[in-house]
Design a protein around this motif. Structure first.
Motif, PDB file in Angstrom:
ATOM      1  N   TYR A  87       0.901 -17.425  -2.254  1.00 50.00           N
ATOM      2  CA  TYR A  87       2.260 -17.371  -2.763  1.00 50.00           C
ATOM      3  C   TYR A  87       2.464 -16.128  -3.633  1.00 50.00           C
ATOM      4  CZ  TYR A  87       2.973 -22.320  -1.487  1.00 50.00           C
ATOM      5  OH  TYR A  87       3.111 -23.512  -0.814  1.00 50.00           O
ATOM      6  N   GLY A  88       1.384 -15.646  -4.234  1.00 47.79           N
ATOM      7  CA  GLY A  88       1.439 -14.458  -5.078  1.00 47.79           C
ATOM      8  C   GLY A  88       0.129 -14.302  -5.821  1.00 47.79           C
ATOM      9  N   GLY A  89      -0.005 -13.181  -6.545  1.00 44.95           N
ATOM     10  CA  GLY A  89      -1.227 -12.963  -7.296  1.00 44.95           C
ATOM     11  C   GLY A  89      -1.363 -11.526  -7.759  1.00 44.95           C
ATOM     12  N   MET A  90      -2.558 -11.193  -8.265  1.00 46.12           N
ATOM     13  CA  MET A  90      -2.873  -9.850  -8.753  1.00 46.12           C
ATOM     14  C   MET A  90      -4.238  -9.432  -8.236  1.00 46.12           C
ATOM     15  SD  MET A  90      -2.855  -8.277 -12.650  1.00 46.12           S
ATOM     16  CE  MET A  90      -4.003  -9.460 -13.366  1.00 46.12           C
ATOM     17  N   ASN A  91      -4.363  -8.145  -7.877  1.00 46.72           N
ATOM     18  CA  ASN A  91      -5.663  -7.659  -7.422  1.00 46.72           C
ATOM     19  C   ASN A  91      -6.348  -6.802  -8.480  1.00 46.72           C
ATOM     20  OD1 ASN A  91      -4.606  -5.025  -7.214  1.00 46.72           O
ATOM     21  ND2 ASN A  91      -4.412  -5.102  -4.989  1.00 46.72           N
ATOM     22  N   GLU A  92      -7.559  -6.357  -8.163  1.00 46.17           N
ATOM     23  CA  GLU A  92      -8.369  -5.590  -9.111  1.00 46.17           C
ATOM     24  C   GLU A  92      -7.688  -4.301  -9.564  1.00 46.17           C
ATOM     25  OE1 GLU A  92     -12.960  -5.812  -8.267  1.00 46.17           O
ATOM     26  OE2 GLU A  92     -11.877  -5.544  -6.374  1.00 46.17           O
ATOM     27  N   ALA A  93      -6.875  -3.728  -8.693  1.00 48.61           N
ATOM     28  CA  ALA A  93      -6.199  -2.473  -9.026  1.00 48.61           C
ATOM     29  C   ALA A  93      -5.007  -2.693  -9.946  1.00 48.61           C
ATOM     30  CB  ALA A  93      -5.752  -1.768  -7.747  1.00 48.61           C
ATOM     31  N   GLY A  94      -4.625  -3.943 -10.148  1.00 45.34           N
ATOM     32  CA  GLY A  94      -3.492  -4.249 -11.007  1.00 45.34           C
ATOM     33  C   GLY A  94      -2.182  -4.425 -10.266  1.00 45.34           C
ATOM     34  N   LEU A  95      -2.223  -4.515  -8.932  1.00 43.33           N
ATOM     35  CA  LEU A  95      -1.012  -4.768  -8.160  1.00 43.33           C
ATOM     36  C   LEU A  95      -0.675  -6.254  -8.227  1.00 43.33           C
ATOM     37  CD1 LEU A  95       1.020  -3.413  -6.063  1.00 43.33           C
ATOM     38  CD2 LEU A  95      -0.353  -4.606  -4.347  1.00 43.33           C
ATOM     39  N   GLN A 120       0.860 -14.137   4.673  1.00 40.87           N
ATOM     40  CA  GLN A 120      -0.269 -13.261   4.955  1.00 40.87           C
ATOM     41  C   GLN A 120       0.081 -11.815   4.623  1.00 40.87           C
ATOM     42  OE1 GLN A 120      -2.032 -13.091   8.992  1.00 40.87           O
ATOM     43  NE2 GLN A 120      -3.957 -13.584   7.983  1.00 40.87           N
ATOM     44  N   TRP A 121       1.355 -11.439   4.677  1.00 37.28           N
ATOM     45  CA  TRP A 121       1.790 -10.103   4.239  1.00 37.28           C
ATOM     46  C   TRP A 121       1.468  -9.923   2.757  1.00 37.28           C
ATOM     47  CZ3 TRP A 121       5.391  -8.112   0.741  1.00 37.28           C
ATOM     48  CH2 TRP A 121       5.829  -6.792   0.955  1.00 37.28           C
ATOM     49  N   ILE A 122       1.682 -10.955   1.967  1.00 40.23           N
ATOM     50  CA  ILE A 122       1.339 -10.891   0.543  1.00 40.23           C
ATOM     51  C   ILE A 122      -0.156 -10.681   0.367  1.00 40.23           C
ATOM     52  CG2 ILE A 122       1.235 -12.206  -1.612  1.00 40.23           C
ATOM     53  CD1 ILE A 122       3.841 -13.573  -0.742  1.00 40.23           C
ATOM     54  N   GLN A 123      -0.969 -11.505   1.054  1.00 46.64           N
ATOM     55  CA  GLN A 123      -2.417 -11.388   0.896  1.00 46.64           C
ATOM     56  C   GLN A 123      -2.924 -10.052   1.413  1.00 46.64           C
ATOM     57  OE1 GLN A 123      -4.475 -13.539  -0.849  1.00 46.64           O
ATOM     58  NE2 GLN A 123      -5.835 -11.774  -0.629  1.00 46.64           N
ATOM     59  N   TYR A 124      -2.327  -9.546   2.495  1.00 43.51           N
ATOM     60  CA  TYR A 124      -2.718  -8.232   3.012  1.00 43.51           C
ATOM     61  C   TYR A 124      -2.604  -7.174   1.917  1.00 43.51           C
ATOM     62  CZ  TYR A 124      -2.522  -3.804   5.555  1.00 43.51           C
ATOM     63  OH  TYR A 124      -2.757  -2.514   5.969  1.00 43.51           O
ATOM     64  N   HIS A 125      -1.499  -7.176   1.198  1.00 43.47           N
ATOM     65  CA  HIS A 125      -1.305  -6.146   0.175  1.00 43.47           C
ATOM     66  C   HIS A 125      -2.187  -6.387  -1.044  1.00 43.47           C
ATOM     67  CE1 HIS A 125       1.565  -3.691   2.190  1.00 43.47           C
ATOM     68  NE2 HIS A 125       2.323  -4.735   2.474  1.00 43.47           N
ATOM     69  N   LEU A 126      -2.474  -7.623  -1.373  1.00 43.13           N
ATOM     70  CA  LEU A 126      -3.460  -7.866  -2.424  1.00 43.13           C
ATOM     71  C   LEU A 126      -4.829  -7.363  -1.990  1.00 43.13           C
ATOM     72  CD1 LEU A 126      -2.451 -11.457  -3.617  1.00 43.13           C
ATOM     73  CD2 LEU A 126      -2.002  -9.282  -4.780  1.00 43.13           C
ATOM     74  N   ASP A 127      -5.103  -7.414  -0.693  1.00 44.06           N
ATOM     75  CA  ASP A 127      -6.373  -6.926  -0.148  1.00 44.06           C
ATOM     76  C   ASP A 127      -6.438  -5.398  -0.085  1.00 44.06           C
ATOM     77  OD1 ASP A 127      -7.252  -9.525   0.316  1.00 44.06           O
ATOM     78  OD2 ASP A 127      -6.755  -9.495   2.456  1.00 44.06           O
ATOM     79  N   LYS A 128      -5.310  -4.749   0.216  1.00 46.50           N
ATOM     80  CA  LYS A 128      -5.351  -3.347   0.630  1.00 46.50           C
ATOM     81  C   LYS A 128      -4.625  -2.363  -0.279  1.00 46.50           C
ATOM     82  CE  LYS A 128      -6.511  -1.984   4.244  1.00 46.50           C
ATOM     83  NZ  LYS A 128      -7.772  -1.305   4.668  1.00 46.50           N
ATOM     84  N   SER A 129      -3.662  -2.803  -1.057  1.00 44.04           N
ATOM     85  CA  SER A 129      -2.783  -1.871  -1.770  1.00 44.04           C
ATOM     86  C   SER A 129      -3.081  -1.828  -3.261  1.00 44.04           C
ATOM     87  CB  SER A 129      -1.316  -2.251  -1.549  1.00 44.04           C
ATOM     88  OG  SER A 129      -0.992  -2.199  -0.168  1.00 44.04           O
ATOM     89  N   ALA A 130      -3.043  -0.628  -3.827  1.00 46.09           N
ATOM     90  CA  ALA A 130      -3.276  -0.452  -5.258  1.00 46.09           C
ATOM     91  C   ALA A 130      -1.998  -0.162  -6.016  1.00 46.09           C
ATOM     92  CB  ALA A 130      -4.269   0.681  -5.493  1.00 46.09           C
ATOM     93  N   SER A 131      -0.923   0.184  -5.311  1.00 48.23           N
ATOM     94  CA  SER A 131       0.295   0.611  -5.989  1.00 48.23           C
ATOM     95  C   SER A 131       1.530   0.123  -5.253  1.00 48.23           C
ATOM     96  CB  SER A 131       0.340   2.143  -6.082  1.00 48.23           C
ATOM     97  OG  SER A 131       0.500   2.713  -4.795  1.00 48.23           O
ATOM     98  N   VAL A 132       2.638   0.140  -5.967  1.00 49.08           N
ATOM     99  CA  VAL A 132       3.929  -0.179  -5.363  1.00 49.08           C
ATOM    100  C   VAL A 132       4.209   0.759  -4.201  1.00 49.08           C
ATOM    101  CG1 VAL A 132       6.420  -0.078  -5.777  1.00 49.08           C
ATOM    102  CG2 VAL A 132       4.934  -1.232  -7.425  1.00 49.08           C
ATOM    103  N   GLN A 133       3.909   2.044  -4.384  1.00 49.89           N
ATOM    104  CA  GLN A 133       4.201   3.021  -3.332  1.00 49.89           C
ATOM    105  C   GLN A 133       3.416   2.724  -2.060  1.00 49.89           C
ATOM    106  OE1 GLN A 133       6.684   5.356  -3.715  1.00 49.89           O
ATOM    107  NE2 GLN A 133       6.432   5.463  -1.488  1.00 49.89           N
ATOM    108  N   GLU A 134       2.177   2.272  -2.181  1.00 51.50           N
ATOM    109  CA  GLU A 134       1.396   1.933  -0.993  1.00 51.50           C
ATOM    110  C   GLU A 134       2.031   0.785  -0.232  1.00 51.50           C
ATOM    111  OE1 GLU A 134      -2.949   1.722  -1.201  1.00 51.50           O
ATOM    112  OE2 GLU A 134      -2.828   2.733  -3.134  1.00 51.50           O
TER     113      GLU A 134
END
Length: 356
Positions: A87-95, A120-134
């Motif tokens: 549903y949502g969350g935060m990753n190591e990069a702070g996204l 799964q789109w949410i989890q994908y970005h928690l997995d792969k993205s470090a920034s809003v721009q990504e």
């Protein structure tokens, strides 16, 4: 089997976050905080510790192409139907990514990009993205699939202090950030509607708003007003003050505050009103970690006492409980589909190449 599972996930996500409120604000020294209320008929849920270095495959059916990726970042996420559908969350990069209901959302039709369902789109970005721009730039590679029927929009923030709203309107990604994001708040109306409501409310005579707009954009405007008046109060306390002021009696189940710079998450639930803290530094996100941790969101969230290894049985029990408390789900999500959904995390394996 997979078709049944996907259809059932779509049925489930239709009811997520209706209504909800999210916002970000900065302290005088530039630190960014993110607040989120989750409103739903039931508050059961899990906190999941997601590892990096894991190979994952998109959970879609033909004619969508299967996408494989390897998680680059570990993350802490929240959900009700088991791992990998966050549903949502935060990753190591702070996204930080959180979602809210949006009736007006329309996802892109099938094209040459990869398609992922909403969660799964949410989890994908928690997995792969470090920034809003990504996250914004990923629109050239992937989109939310039209197989999705949950109409959502997203408030996203990162450790660089950036915030953006992403909405899918008329089949295209619309982004509000920088100069096009005067208010770093989101509720359940299109962003432009809530921004206009905030600017017009109390300034025009006879301005009529629907009950839905008054509820959603009213919460938006109230959060805006409080944030604009923020000075030096403890930021976590202030975030909860805002969340309490826009809560929906009888439906606000989780209230979450992200301290992005320090990678800390503060959690309060309707069942456990004590504010508990999750510090990302306390958890192992390496693929070599043998235990995949999860915890009941209502527990004390003390590591390692309240955390356990991933369990298909726990996933299934929570999913069954959600269905039991939401009548439509109980009558439309068959047992076979629940079992397959709860077991999807078993398909996630360590290492391997990705094709994105």
């Amino acid at each position: 089997m997979k078709k049944i599972v996907i259809l059932s996930l779509l049925i489930l996500t239709v009811f997520i976050s209706k209504p909800c409120t999210t916002f970000t604000f900065k302290t005088p020294d530039g630190k960014i905080f993110y607040g989120r209320n989750f409103d739903f008929p039931t508050g059961v849920g899990m906190v999941n510790i997601n590892q990096k270095g894991l190979l994952k495959t998109s959970f879609v059916q033909a004619p969508e192409k299967n996408l494989q990726w390897r998680s680059k970042y570990g993350s802490i996420s929240f959900n009700q139907i088991g791992r990998e559908f966050s549903y949502g969350g935060m990753n190591e990069a702070g996204l930080v990514i959180e979602q809210m209901w949006l009736n007006e959302a329309k996802y892109p039709e099938l094209d040459n990009r990869y398609g992922l369902t909403e969660l799964q789109w949410i989890q994908y970005h928690l997995d792969k993205s470090a920034s809003v721009q990504e996250v914004i730039d990923s629109d050239t590679l992937l989109r939310i699939s039209p197989q999705s029927t949950a109409t959502l929009h997203f408030l996203i923030a990162d450790a660089g202090g950036n915030t953006a709203v992403i909405e899918y309107l008329n089949g295209k990604m619309h982004v509000y950030n920088n100069q096009t994001l005067p208010y770093t708040v989101l509720a359940n109306c299109p962003y432009e509607t809530s921004a206009e409501y905030t600017q017009l409310k109390g300034k025009t005579d006879g301005q009529a708003f629907s009950a839905w707009t008054q509820n959603s954009s009213g919460r938006f405007a109230k959060a805006v007003q409080m944030i604009e008046n923020y000075t030096t109060q403890n930021p976590v306390d202030f975030a909860y003050l805002v969340l309490d002021s826009v809560s929906q009696q009888g439906s606000t189940q989780w209230s979450i505050v992200y301290n992005i710079e320090e990678r800390k998450i503060h959690v309060k639930t309707e069942e456990n009103k004590t504010i508990r803290e999750l510090e990302m530094a306390s958890f192992c996100f390496e693929p070599t970690c043998s235990d995949i941790q999860q915890a009941d969101i209502h527990s004390a969230l003390v590591f390692p006492l309240d955390f356990s290894t991933y369990s298909y049985e726990d996933n299934l029990n929570i999913l069954n409980e959600v269905c039991a408390n939401v009548e439509f789900l109980g009558s439309n999500m068959p047992e076979e589909s629940r079992k397959a959904t709860a077991g999807y995390a078993k398909s996630v394996v360590p290492s391997g190449p990705d094709n994105d």
